[in-house]
Design a protein around this motif. Structure first.
Motif, PDB file in Angstrom:
ATOM      1  N   GLN A   1       0.832  -1.212   0.000  1.00  0.00           N
ATOM      2  CA  GLN A   1       0.000   0.000   0.000  1.00  0.00           C
ATOM      3  C   GLN A   1       0.869   1.265   0.000  1.00  0.00           C
ATOM      4  O   GLN A   1       0.681   2.166   0.832  1.00  0.00           O
ATOM      5  N   ALA A   2       1.796   1.283  -0.923  1.00  0.00           N
ATOM      6  CA  ALA A   2       2.717   2.415  -1.005  1.00  0.00           C
ATOM      7  C   ALA A   2       1.956   3.694  -1.335  1.00  0.00           C
ATOM      8  O   ALA A   2       1.025   3.692  -2.149  1.00  0.00           O
ATOM      9  N   THR A   3       2.368   4.774  -0.704  1.00  0.00           N
ATOM     10  CA  THR A   3       1.701   6.059  -0.933  1.00  0.00           C
ATOM     11  C   THR A   3       2.292   6.797  -2.128  1.00  0.00           C
ATOM     12  O   THR A   3       1.636   7.633  -2.741  1.00  0.00           O
ATOM     13  N   VAL A   4       3.534   6.488  -2.441  1.00  0.00           N
ATOM     14  CA  VAL A   4       4.190   7.135  -3.571  1.00  0.00           C
ATOM     15  C   VAL A   4       5.290   6.205  -4.072  1.00  0.00           C
ATOM     16  O   VAL A   4       5.828   5.383  -3.309  1.00  0.00           O
ATOM     17  N   VAL A   5       5.596   6.325  -5.361  1.00  0.00           N
ATOM     18  CA  VAL A   5       6.672   5.540  -5.952  1.00  0.00           C
ATOM     19  C   VAL A   5       7.635   6.509  -6.633  1.00  0.00           C
ATOM     20  O   VAL A   5       7.222   7.328  -7.461  1.00  0.00           O
ATOM     21  N   VAL A   6       8.909   6.422  -6.250  1.00  0.00           N
ATOM     22  CA  VAL A   6       9.933   7.308  -6.825  1.00  0.00           C
ATOM     23  C   VAL A   6      10.657   6.533  -7.925  1.00  0.00           C
ATOM     24  O   VAL A   6      11.267   5.490  -7.662  1.00  0.00           O
ATOM     25  N   LEU A   7      10.561   7.046  -9.147  1.00  0.00           N
ATOM     26  CA  LEU A   7      11.046   6.298 -10.310  1.00  0.00           C
ATOM     27  C   LEU A   7      12.149   7.046 -11.045  1.00  0.00           C
ATOM     28  O   LEU A   7      12.076   8.264 -11.236  1.00  0.00           O
ATOM     29  N   LYS A   8      13.129   6.285 -11.498  1.00  0.00           N
ATOM     30  CA  LYS A   8      14.285   6.834 -12.221  1.00  0.00           C
ATOM     31  C   LYS A   8      13.849   7.470 -13.547  1.00  0.00           C
ATOM     32  O   LYS A   8      13.186   6.833 -14.362  1.00  0.00           O
ATOM     33  N   GLU A   9      14.278   8.699 -13.736  1.00  0.00           N
ATOM     34  CA  GLU A   9      13.911   9.426 -14.955  1.00  0.00           C
ATOM     35  C   GLU A   9      14.436   8.755 -16.224  1.00  0.00           C
ATOM     36  O   GLU A   9      15.504   8.144 -16.212  1.00  0.00           O
ATOM     37  N   ASN A  10      13.692   8.925 -17.295  1.00  0.00           N
ATOM     38  CA  ASN A  10      14.102   8.607 -18.682  1.00  0.00           C
ATOM     39  C   ASN A  10      14.139   7.120 -19.035  1.00  0.00           C
ATOM     40  O   ASN A  10      14.304   6.772 -20.197  1.00  0.00           O
ATOM     41  N   SER A  11      14.014   6.259 -18.051  1.00  0.00           N
ATOM     42  CA  SER A  11      14.102   4.814 -18.308  1.00  0.00           C
ATOM     43  C   SER A  11      12.877   4.320 -19.085  1.00  0.00           C
ATOM     44  O   SER A  11      11.766   4.800 -18.856  1.00  0.00           O
ATOM     45  N   PRO A  12      13.056   3.315 -19.962  1.00  0.00           N
ATOM     46  CA  PRO A  12      11.899   2.757 -20.662  1.00  0.00           C
ATOM     47  C   PRO A  12      10.937   2.009 -19.736  1.00  0.00           C
ATOM     48  O   PRO A  12       9.799   1.746 -20.108  1.00  0.00           O
TER      49      PRO A  12
END
Ligand code: SF4
Length: 150
Positions: free
Chosen positions: A96-107
């Protein structure tokens, strides 16, 4: 609890065997406030691997069967990218994650911009496959740049 792209936490999971360490994100994982996920490994790919880009559209188009993901040797890796996206979504839902931090530009992880499919370093607007699936499921996603500004 949040989920972060594993490479941002310092894990050497990128295609070239390196990480994209951001110390603030690494600290969150050390403090057990975040867990890591690498969609491409969850989809069955290995490190190192050939770099891949979405060809013919965005992550949304890949989910809709209108675009594909190829590596720079010409191998179709679409199925692994889609599988990794669903595996990541399952983790996000489970904790139940409130936010997901994702690496920019990745496919997989890119949010807002991705490489354009020509392997020339050019970027276009759009999301990676995992970012697109998370958005479709109402998950809040942000890039590491946004996160580090907050
Ligand atoms: S798929 Fe995401 S977490 Fe894995 S190496 Fe690429 S950007 Fe990092």
């Amino acid at each position: 609890m949040i989920v972060v792209s594993a490479c941002l936490a310092g894990l050497p999971v990128r295609y070239n065997g390196l990480s994209s360490l951001e110390k603030k994100i690494h600290r969150l994982v050390s403090e057990k406030k975040a867990i890591t996920a690498c969609p491409e490994l969850l989809g069955g790919l290995e490190t190192p691997r050939q770099p891949a880009e979405i060809v013919g559209g965005s992550g949304e188009d890949v989910l809709d069967g209108k675009a594909k993901v190829f590596d720079n040797a010409g191998t179709d890796v679409t199925d692994a990218f889609v599988k990794g996206a669903y595996e990541t979504l399952a983790i996000v839902k489970k904790i139940q994650a409130t936010v997901v931090v994702l690496k920019e530009n990745s496919p997989s992880c890119g949010s807002g911009k991705i490489y354009d499919g020509t392997f020339t370093g050019e970027k276009v607007k759009g999301h990676g496959v995992t970012a697109a699936l998370l958005r479709r499921n109402g998950v809040r996603i942000i890039s590491e740049t946004q996160f580090l500004k907050e």
